[in-house]
Design a protein around this motif. Structure first.
Motif, PDB file in Angstrom:
ATOM      1  N   VAL A 211      56.976  69.177  42.038  1.00 37.13           N
ATOM      2  CA  VAL A 211      55.921  68.345  42.636  1.00 37.13           C
ATOM      3  C   VAL A 211      54.826  69.234  43.225  1.00 37.13           C
ATOM      4  CG1 VAL A 211      55.401  66.818  44.585  1.00 37.13           C
ATOM      5  CG2 VAL A 211      57.327  66.313  43.089  1.00 37.13           C
TER       6      VAL A 211
ATOM      7  N   TYR B 211      52.805  70.675  40.438  1.00 36.33           N
ATOM      8  CA  TYR B 211      51.915  69.677  39.833  1.00 36.33           C
ATOM      9  C   TYR B 211      50.688  69.416  40.716  1.00 36.33           C
ATOM     10  CZ  TYR B 211      50.537  65.195  37.691  1.00 36.33           C
ATOM     11  OH  TYR B 211      49.839  64.184  37.079  1.00 36.33           O
ATOM     12  N   CYS B 212      50.929  69.151  41.998  1.00 36.10           N
ATOM     13  CA  CYS B 212      49.818  68.806  42.901  1.00 36.10           C
ATOM     14  C   CYS B 212      48.888  70.005  43.123  1.00 36.10           C
ATOM     15  CB  CYS B 212      50.360  68.302  44.240  1.00 36.10           C
ATOM     16  SG  CYS B 212      51.224  66.731  44.135  1.00 36.10           S
TER      17      CYS B 212
ATOM     18  N   THR C  16      48.687  67.412  33.682  1.00 38.97           N
ATOM     19  CA  THR C  16      49.698  66.362  33.526  1.00 38.97           C
ATOM     20  C   THR C  16      50.507  66.579  32.250  1.00 38.97           C
ATOM     21  OG1 THR C  16      48.351  64.775  34.744  1.00 38.97           O
ATOM     22  CG2 THR C  16      50.072  63.868  33.346  1.00 38.97           C
TER      23      THR C  16
ATOM     24  N   GLY D 101      53.070  67.740  34.791  1.00 36.59           N
ATOM     25  CA  GLY D 101      53.437  66.404  35.278  1.00 36.59           C
ATOM     26  C   GLY D 101      54.454  65.706  34.397  1.00 36.59           C
TER      27      GLY D 101
ATOM     28  N   VAL E 147      57.922  66.906  36.055  1.00 35.74           N
ATOM     29  CA  VAL E 147      58.061  65.937  37.143  1.00 35.74           C
ATOM     30  C   VAL E 147      58.621  64.600  36.635  1.00 35.74           C
ATOM     31  CG1 VAL E 147      56.828  64.676  38.965  1.00 35.74           C
ATOM     32  CG2 VAL E 147      56.173  67.030  38.407  1.00 35.74           C
TER      33      VAL E 147
ATOM     34  N   ALA F 131      53.377  59.002  40.200  1.00 34.85           N
ATOM     35  CA  ALA F 131      53.111  60.430  40.054  1.00 34.85           C
ATOM     36  C   ALA F 131      51.714  60.676  39.487  1.00 34.85           C
ATOM     37  CB  ALA F 131      54.161  61.063  39.152  1.00 34.85           C
ATOM     38  N   GLY F 132      51.309  59.865  38.524  1.00 29.52           N
ATOM     39  CA  GLY F 132      49.989  60.052  37.931  1.00 29.52           C
ATOM     40  C   GLY F 132      48.863  59.799  38.912  1.00 29.52           C
TER      41      GLY F 132
ATOM     42  N   GLY G  51      48.881  62.520  41.490  1.00 28.71           N
ATOM     43  CA  GLY G  51      48.433  63.750  40.843  1.00 28.71           C
ATOM     44  C   GLY G  51      46.922  63.784  40.700  1.00 28.71           C
TER      45      GLY G  51
END
Length: 304
Positions: free
Chosen positions: A199, A202-203, A224, A228, A232, A243-244, A247
């Motif tokens: 996570v 990704y972020c 992503t 992602g 993730v 999440a999307g 993100g």
């Protein structure tokens, strides 16, 4: 008849053509021909982008770049109210002036949540609803709104199309396999067995790549695809919708911290005639960094 995104493109294209026509007729604009051609080309891409061959669209984009590079865009006369009139009107309407602005996200949310039209169509419908609201509230005609719209788009200039360019660049990066390369790099340094680590990757990856690309749309396709989805969502089973969204919001944290996001950070500094051209970015860092940390926490606790 179901309203689609194509209908929104037609409305946008027609508005740009009106801007182009008014710019051409504006004798107070010393660069009225270049300004009119630029907005007309942009309008044509919205109106006929589906039927015009890609090569011709590419040539039109190159011509727009040439006009912008040669400083062919200028400002004209917009029938703008004086500062005293604006102050008087602001006191008259008070906080009700924000109502049309608030209508746009409300309508967008309602359309996206309760219909099958989608968020972008909702944004278009929200904008039309906001326009109707401001006309009813102020009593001014559509012509005033068009003049103000032309004034704003002329002030922003070529940077208004930067988001589309960068989104297209992100698509090309993704097609070129950049996402796969990033996934390999991240997998080699991040303990992928930890959901929290993926996570964070990704972020933070969204924020950093947005700072490089200048636009979260461009970064979203690459990061992503590379982090992602495989790490993730697939590996740890995160909710794709949550999440999307988070993100993408993490990407906007990067937008707040980069001069590459010219239409957000450089254009306002120019419009406000700030001595420190990075003043907007410096002021936003204190918000962006905590927001990125909050996004990491939200994704970790809500997406799994």
């Amino acid at each position: 008849m179901k309203i689609t995104l194509d209908h929104m493109y037609v409305v946008t294209g027609l508005l740009l053509m009106v801007f182009a026509l008014r710019s051409f007729l504006d004798k107070n604009n010393a660069k009225r021909v270049g300004t009119a051609v630029f907005w007309a080309l942009y309008g044509v891409t919205f109106l006929f982008g589906k039927i015009i061959p890609d090569g011709i669209i590419g040539g039109m984009v190159v011509l727009m770049a040439v006009i912008a590079s040669c400083k062919g865009l200028g400002s004209g006369f917009y029938g703008e109210a004086s500062k005293e009139e604006k102050t008087r009107e602001a006191k008259k309407f008070g906080n009700r002036l924000f109502l049309p602005t608030l209508i746009i996200p409300v309508v967008t949310f309602l359309v996206a949540k309760f219909t099958s039209l989608g968020a972008l169509v909702g944004l278009g419908l929200g904008s039309i609803a906001g326009l109707i609201a401001v006309v009813l509230l102020t009593g001014n005609g559509i012509g005033t709104a068009v003049n103000e719209g032309r004034r704003l788009i002329d002030a922003i200039g070529w940077a208004v199309i930067l988001s589309q360019f960068l989104a297209a660049l992100g698509f090309l990066f993704d097609k070129a396999g950049v996402g796969g390369v990033i996934a390999q790099m991240v997998s080699s340094v991040v303990p992928t067995g930890s959901a929290l680590a993926t996570v964070i990757a990704y972020c933070v990856g969204m924020a950093l790549f947005t700072m490089i690309m200048g636009n979260a749309f461009a970064a979203f396709a690459v990061i992503t695809t590379g982090i992602g989805i495989p790490l993730v969502i697939v590996m740890h089973g995160a909710n794709p919708a949550i999440a999307g969204v988070i993100g993408m919001l993490s990407g906007y944290c990067g937008t707040l911290m980069t001069p590459m996001a010219a239409n957000f950070n450089v254009v306002p500094a120019a419009l406000l005639e700030m001595e420190d051209k990075n003043g907007v970015i410096k002021a936003q860092i204190a918000t962006a960094v905590p927001m990125l940390c909050v996004n990491i926490a939200l994704m970790y606790f809500l997406a799994f």
